[in-house]
Design a protein around this motif. Structure first.
Motif, PDB file in Angstrom:
ATOM      1  N   TYR A  37       0.851  -1.169   0.000  1.00  0.00           N
ATOM      2  CA  TYR A  37       0.000   0.000   0.000  1.00  0.00           C
ATOM      3  C   TYR A  37       0.890   1.223   0.000  1.00  0.00           C
ATOM      4  O   TYR A  37       2.068   1.153   0.308  1.00  0.00           O
ATOM      5  CB  TYR A  37      -0.888   0.015   1.249  1.00  0.00           C
ATOM      6  N   GLY A  38       0.323   2.333  -0.318  1.00  0.00           N
ATOM      7  CA  GLY A  38       1.074   3.575  -0.278  1.00  0.00           C
ATOM      8  C   GLY A  38       1.470   4.008  -1.679  1.00  0.00           C
ATOM      9  O   GLY A  38       0.799   3.708  -2.664  1.00  0.00           O
ATOM     10  N   GLN A  39       2.578   4.716  -1.748  1.00  0.00           N
ATOM     11  CA  GLN A  39       3.007   5.274  -3.019  1.00  0.00           C
ATOM     12  C   GLN A  39       3.474   4.181  -3.962  1.00  0.00           C
ATOM     13  O   GLN A  39       4.242   3.300  -3.593  1.00  0.00           O
ATOM     14  CB  GLN A  39       4.125   6.285  -2.810  1.00  0.00           C
ATOM     15  N   GLN A  40       2.972   4.257  -5.197  1.00  0.00           N
ATOM     16  CA  GLN A  40       3.309   3.301  -6.227  1.00  0.00           C
ATOM     17  C   GLN A  40       3.496   4.054  -7.531  1.00  0.00           C
ATOM     18  O   GLN A  40       3.220   5.244  -7.619  1.00  0.00           O
ATOM     19  CB  GLN A  40       2.178   2.274  -6.396  1.00  0.00           C
ATOM     20  N   SER A  41       3.936   3.352  -8.532  1.00  0.00           N
ATOM     21  CA  SER A  41       4.033   3.978  -9.843  1.00  0.00           C
ATOM     22  C   SER A  41       2.631   4.051 -10.455  1.00  0.00           C
ATOM     23  O   SER A  41       1.714   3.320 -10.066  1.00  0.00           O
ATOM     24  CB  SER A  41       4.961   3.183 -10.753  1.00  0.00           C
ATOM     25  N   LEU A  42       2.486   4.934 -11.412  1.00  0.00           N
ATOM     26  CA  LEU A  42       1.193   5.071 -12.077  1.00  0.00           C
ATOM     27  C   LEU A  42       0.846   3.799 -12.843  1.00  0.00           C
ATOM     28  O   LEU A  42      -0.323   3.397 -12.897  1.00  0.00           O
ATOM     29  CB  LEU A  42       1.223   6.280 -13.014  1.00  0.00           C
ATOM     30  N   ALA A  43       1.860   3.120 -13.385  1.00  0.00           N
ATOM     31  CA  ALA A  43       1.620   1.858 -14.087  1.00  0.00           C
ATOM     32  C   ALA A  43       1.083   0.794 -13.132  1.00  0.00           C
ATOM     33  O   ALA A  43       0.195   0.012 -13.486  1.00  0.00           O
ATOM     34  CB  ALA A  43       2.903   1.378 -14.746  1.00  0.00           C
ATOM     35  N   ALA A  44       1.603   0.756 -11.903  1.00  0.00           N
ATOM     36  CA  ALA A  44       1.123  -0.220 -10.920  1.00  0.00           C
ATOM     37  C   ALA A  44      -0.324   0.069 -10.544  1.00  0.00           C
ATOM     38  O   ALA A  44      -1.119  -0.858 -10.345  1.00  0.00           O
ATOM     39  CB  ALA A  44       2.008  -0.202  -9.678  1.00  0.00           C
ATOM     40  N   LEU A  45      -0.675   1.346 -10.448  1.00  0.00           N
ATOM     41  CA  LEU A  45      -2.070   1.686 -10.162  1.00  0.00           C
ATOM     42  C   LEU A  45      -2.974   1.268 -11.316  1.00  0.00           C
ATOM     43  O   LEU A  45      -4.079   0.769 -11.099  1.00  0.00           O
ATOM     44  CB  LEU A  45      -2.220   3.192  -9.923  1.00  0.00           C
ATOM     45  N   ASN A  46      -2.520   1.464 -12.537  1.00  0.00           N
ATOM     46  CA  ASN A  46      -3.323   1.088 -13.704  1.00  0.00           C
ATOM     47  C   ASN A  46      -3.531  -0.415 -13.774  1.00  0.00           C
ATOM     48  O   ASN A  46      -4.570  -0.871 -14.246  1.00  0.00           O
ATOM     49  CB  ASN A  46      -2.656   1.580 -14.991  1.00  0.00           C
TER      50      ASN A  46
END
Length: 146
Positions: A37-46
């Motif tokens: 959880y927490g900050q991730q890359s935008l690709a990981a969120l997608n």
């Protein structure tokens, strides 16, 4: 003889079932530990197949917002537009309520006045004077020192 065979089959079935349950639990624990959880890359969120939303943030509030979002276990990503220099906070649309609560907490924290270093040192000096006035002097020692 048939009874012994039946008992052996039951024992093997029980061992197989218990081993299978143990393997399932072990894999579940491994999957839970791998979840971040927490900050991730935008690709990981997608890759999470959720609708994303974004909010403009500035550099000063970004640090406070990150801390609050990590406390609320929110997946988010921060991107910076190269042309305009604006920063965007990306998050999953399902986390809107948590984001709103975190931003409200950040606003409340920033609204509090923080004392300056001079004020803090003046308070500590006053406390030291008060403590020095109420302190009893040490009893003088008599006799020889070894």
């Amino acid at each position: 003889m048939i009874e012994e065979t039946a008992v052996r089959v039951e024992i093997h079935a029980a061992r197989f079932a218990s081993q299978s349950i143990f393997d399932i639990l072990r894999l579940t624990v491994q999957a839970m530990q791998g979840r971040s959880y927490g900050q991730q890359s935008l690709a990981a969120l997608n890759r999470q197949n959720r609708q994303l939303a974004s909010v403009d943030v500035n550099d000063r509030t970004l640090r406070l917002v990150k801390r609050q979002l990590n406390q609320y276990s929110v997946d988010f990503s921060v991107t910076k537009d190269k042309d305009s220099g604006r920063m965007y906070l990306w998050f999953k649309g399902q986390d809107v309520d948590r984001i709103q609560t975190a931003l409200e907490n950040c606003i409340a924290e920033r609204g509090q006045e923080r004392p300056t270093l001079q004020e803090l040192s003046a308070r500590l000096a006053a406390r030291a004077r008060e403590a020095g006035q109420t302190r009893t002097p040490p009893v003088p020692e008599h006799g020889e020192r070894l």
